[in-house]
Design an enzyme around this catalytic site. Sequence first.
Site, PDB file in Angstrom:
ATOM      1  N   ASP A 187       0.836  -1.225   0.000  1.00 45.25           N
ATOM      2  CA  ASP A 187       0.000   0.000   0.000  1.00 45.25           C
ATOM      3  C   ASP A 187       0.865   1.268   0.000  1.00 45.25           C
ATOM      4  O   ASP A 187       0.356   2.370   0.115  1.00 45.25           O
ATOM      5  CB  ASP A 187      -0.959  -0.003   1.206  1.00 45.25           C
ATOM      6  CG  ASP A 187      -0.209   0.089   2.536  1.00 45.25           C
ATOM      7  OD1 ASP A 187      -0.875   0.122   3.586  1.00 45.25           O
ATOM      8  OD2 ASP A 187       1.049   0.122   2.539  1.00 45.25           O
ATOM      9  N   ASP A 224       5.270  -0.632   7.376  1.00 43.68           N
ATOM     10  CA  ASP A 224       4.434  -1.255   8.403  1.00 43.68           C
ATOM     11  C   ASP A 224       5.276  -2.192   9.287  1.00 43.68           C
ATOM     12  O   ASP A 224       6.452  -2.416   9.016  1.00 43.68           O
ATOM     13  CB  ASP A 224       3.282  -2.025   7.755  1.00 43.68           C
ATOM     14  CG  ASP A 224       3.771  -2.885   6.585  1.00 43.68           C
ATOM     15  OD1 ASP A 224       3.288  -2.690   5.447  1.00 43.68           O
ATOM     16  OD2 ASP A 224       4.687  -3.699   6.809  1.00 43.68           O
ATOM     17  N   ASP A 277       7.724   5.223  21.452  1.00 42.43           N
ATOM     18  CA  ASP A 277       7.692   6.691  21.450  1.00 42.43           C
ATOM     19  C   ASP A 277       6.502   7.127  22.316  1.00 42.43           C
ATOM     20  O   ASP A 277       5.355   6.802  22.008  1.00 42.43           O
ATOM     21  CB  ASP A 277       7.519   7.202  20.009  1.00 42.43           C
ATOM     22  CG  ASP A 277       8.122   8.582  19.814  1.00 42.43           C
ATOM     23  OD1 ASP A 277       8.811   8.792  18.799  1.00 42.43           O
ATOM     24  OD2 ASP A 277       7.916   9.442  20.700  1.00 42.43           O
ATOM     25  N   ASP A 324       8.345  12.225  23.884  1.00 40.16           N
ATOM     26  CA  ASP A 324       8.135  13.324  22.947  1.00 40.16           C
ATOM     27  C   ASP A 324       7.871  14.649  23.672  1.00 40.16           C
ATOM     28  O   ASP A 324       7.000  14.711  24.551  1.00 40.16           O
ATOM     29  CB  ASP A 324       6.902  12.954  22.097  1.00 40.16           C
ATOM     30  CG  ASP A 324       6.689  13.903  20.944  1.00 40.16           C
ATOM     31  OD1 ASP A 324       7.544  13.930  20.051  1.00 40.16           O
ATOM     32  OD2 ASP A 324       5.684  14.621  20.945  1.00 40.16           O
ATOM     33  N   GLU A 356      12.897  13.935  24.505  1.00 40.87           N
ATOM     34  CA  GLU A 356      13.093  14.909  23.457  1.00 40.87           C
ATOM     35  C   GLU A 356      12.679  16.235  24.053  1.00 40.87           C
ATOM     36  O   GLU A 356      11.520  16.390  24.480  1.00 40.87           O
ATOM     37  CB  GLU A 356      12.248  14.612  22.218  1.00 40.87           C
ATOM     38  CG  GLU A 356      12.609  15.514  21.062  1.00 40.87           C
ATOM     39  CD  GLU A 356      11.432  16.231  20.448  1.00 40.87           C
ATOM     40  OE1 GLU A 356      10.371  16.265  21.064  1.00 40.87           O
ATOM     41  OE2 GLU A 356      11.585  16.731  19.334  1.00 40.87           O
ATOM     42  N   HIS A 374      13.733  11.947  12.549  1.00 43.43           N
ATOM     43  CA  HIS A 374      12.643  12.151  11.579  1.00 43.43           C
ATOM     44  C   HIS A 374      12.240  13.610  11.438  1.00 43.43           C
ATOM     45  O   HIS A 374      11.353  13.934  10.625  1.00 43.43           O
ATOM     46  CB  HIS A 374      11.449  11.300  12.016  1.00 43.43           C
ATOM     47  CG  HIS A 374      10.922  11.740  13.337  1.00 43.43           C
ATOM     48  ND1 HIS A 374      11.613  11.542  14.523  1.00 43.43           N
ATOM     49  CD2 HIS A 374       9.823  12.433  13.661  1.00 43.43           C
ATOM     50  CE1 HIS A 374      10.927  12.080  15.522  1.00 43.43           C
ATOM     51  NE2 HIS A 374       9.843  12.629  15.026  1.00 43.43           N
ATOM     52  N   ASP A 375      12.840  14.485  12.262  1.00 46.77           N
ATOM     53  CA  ASP A 375      12.519  15.926  12.172  1.00 46.77           C
ATOM     54  C   ASP A 375      13.667  16.712  11.540  1.00 46.77           C
ATOM     55  O   ASP A 375      13.498  17.912  11.287  1.00 46.77           O
ATOM     56  CB  ASP A 375      12.299  16.527  13.578  1.00 46.77           C
ATOM     57  CG  ASP A 375      11.060  16.002  14.263  1.00 46.77           C
ATOM     58  OD1 ASP A 375      11.047  15.984  15.505  1.00 46.77           O
ATOM     59  OD2 ASP A 375      10.122  15.599  13.564  1.00 46.77           O
TER      60      ASP A 375
END
Length: 578
Positions: free
Chosen positions: A23, A27, A96, A206, A259, A328-329
């Site tokens: 898709d 995953d 996370d 986070d 974080e 990822h940021d």
Amino acid sequence: MQWWKEGVIYQIYPRSFQDSNGDGIGDIPGIINRLPEIAALGVKAIWLSPVYRSPQIDNGYDVSDYRSIDPLFGTMEDMERLIAGAEKRGIRIIMDLVVNHTSDEHEWFRKSRRREEPYTDYYIWKPPGGRKKRPGAASGKNPPNNWTSFFMEDAWTFDEVRREYYLHLFHKKQPDLNYKNPLVLEEVQGILRFWLDKGVAGFRCDVINVLWKESLDDGKKSSMLTGLEHYKCREGNHDILRRLRKETLDPAGAFTVGETAMVDLAEAKLLSDEARRELDMVFYFDHLEVDRRFARFVPKKFRAAELLKRLAKWQQGLSWNAVYLENHDQSRIVSHYGCDAGAGQKDSPWERSAKILAALEFTLRGTPFIYQGQEMGMTNFDFTGFDQVKDIETHNFNRLLKKFHLPLWLRWRWLRLSSRDNARTPVQWSGRPGAGFTEGAGPPWRGSPWLGSPWLGINGNYRELNYETQRDDPGSVLSFYKRMIRLREQSETLKYGAFKPLLATGALLMYSREDDTPGGTGEAYVAAFNFSSRRVKLSGEGRVLLRGNVVISNLDKHGAYDLVPALEPWEALVVKAR
Ligand code: TEU
Ligand code: CA
């Protein structure tokens, strides 16, 4: 000996890691299929970005049910298989923990906006502001104060059901929880216990330093975040962390890395001081903003001396560091502090500089974190315009810059460098269409709307730059990362030795790592880096310092080194000085 000081932690951003059902979205079964590759890297733990049920406004950092897996990523059984499969390979799973806010589609919020007990005060609700219209508020709006969000919007949204404003430091679909309500902390303890009982080893927490909103008074006008002084690292936040630690995390021997947005050194010391029992370590941002203004958004000239100054500040300021260059940021470090010219090509500036950054990361003091794809030198995206970008932060910042009438070319120049999508393009496993990330039916890149196309465009350099071309090449970036991981694991001095800055001029920086403990080995390594495409001569002092047997060279140099005259373009050299 704490495992999280000994080993390396690998961050997976699931939606871009490995798709298993075509898709176009990564995953959990895909991650399970890639456990052999992750184990081959030699990491000790995986930090999984959120896979909880979520409307995906902020790619999962907007959670609507902490105790279930979003169908996009699979099932709870898949998650349990991943935990078991990783454990079989000696790899721990770190979840996370996103509890500064939930999704507005979480049951708690749905009931809170209807004033259904006990959820009425789970969030931060306020009636419209004072009688007079608040200066600067958008037309028709009258928020309780002048705070702005991390996503460059108002931090308040008026809810038509409850007829009040609610606070959101991020997107309006990410309402902030109210930690002045003791029930909220109890709910968080329950979430921790649920995942610890599943066998996870700890949490990446986070924005964990903005939980306690001391007051809702207007903030001092700021270029970045109006209101920050009312909620960043407040005493109430420390109390929360100490309680979570004492009551839930320590009894389970759980690991935590926080974080901590906009954190300064003094705050980071308090948050990560072992004696205070709050967090094991914290992610700060200072070292990645050497060539940036306004956090990471506006570029300025890179100077190695500034990088060394900031590295020394944190390496010597904290008892233990979380050492990272990507997540990822953040943009891809080889495109940021390195050079991505010749991406995928042997002995190119790309290959040399990807390795120089690995040598930097693994000779710093602290727990190394590798972000998916960093180990093969993945680069920033090759998008050509905002239409290919998905990140809400990038689009919000673009809208803000448009308000200041910045031309498109300048907006794109700044934002293509800082966009979080740079780190979110699918991992490039092979040179086949879909880059081995997906076998989806749609066109193999640019994230077109057809089912099965990758959710975000695959970088066009996947044909040359991918895992398969590097796996069996002893000279590849991937092989260099594996060597660095092993070298660090085998050296107590590289793990625990003191960090000492030596010199930095122009693009050259040098530091040492020394076992200077009383009765210690007295062992010392000296590391030298040339962050430029020019050959850099070493000064007399530099030549004297860089003497000893080579232990790391990104140019495959060996043997004894004495009075090195210069460093080649993008050269990293580490010698065992004693
Ligand atoms: O990031 C919080 C955060 O500080 C970053 O958004 C940072 O402020 C921004 O990138 C500018 O530097 C965490 C997650 O890592 C991020 O992906 C989420 O969007 C955010 O929290 C909200 O959960
Ligand atoms: Ca999928």
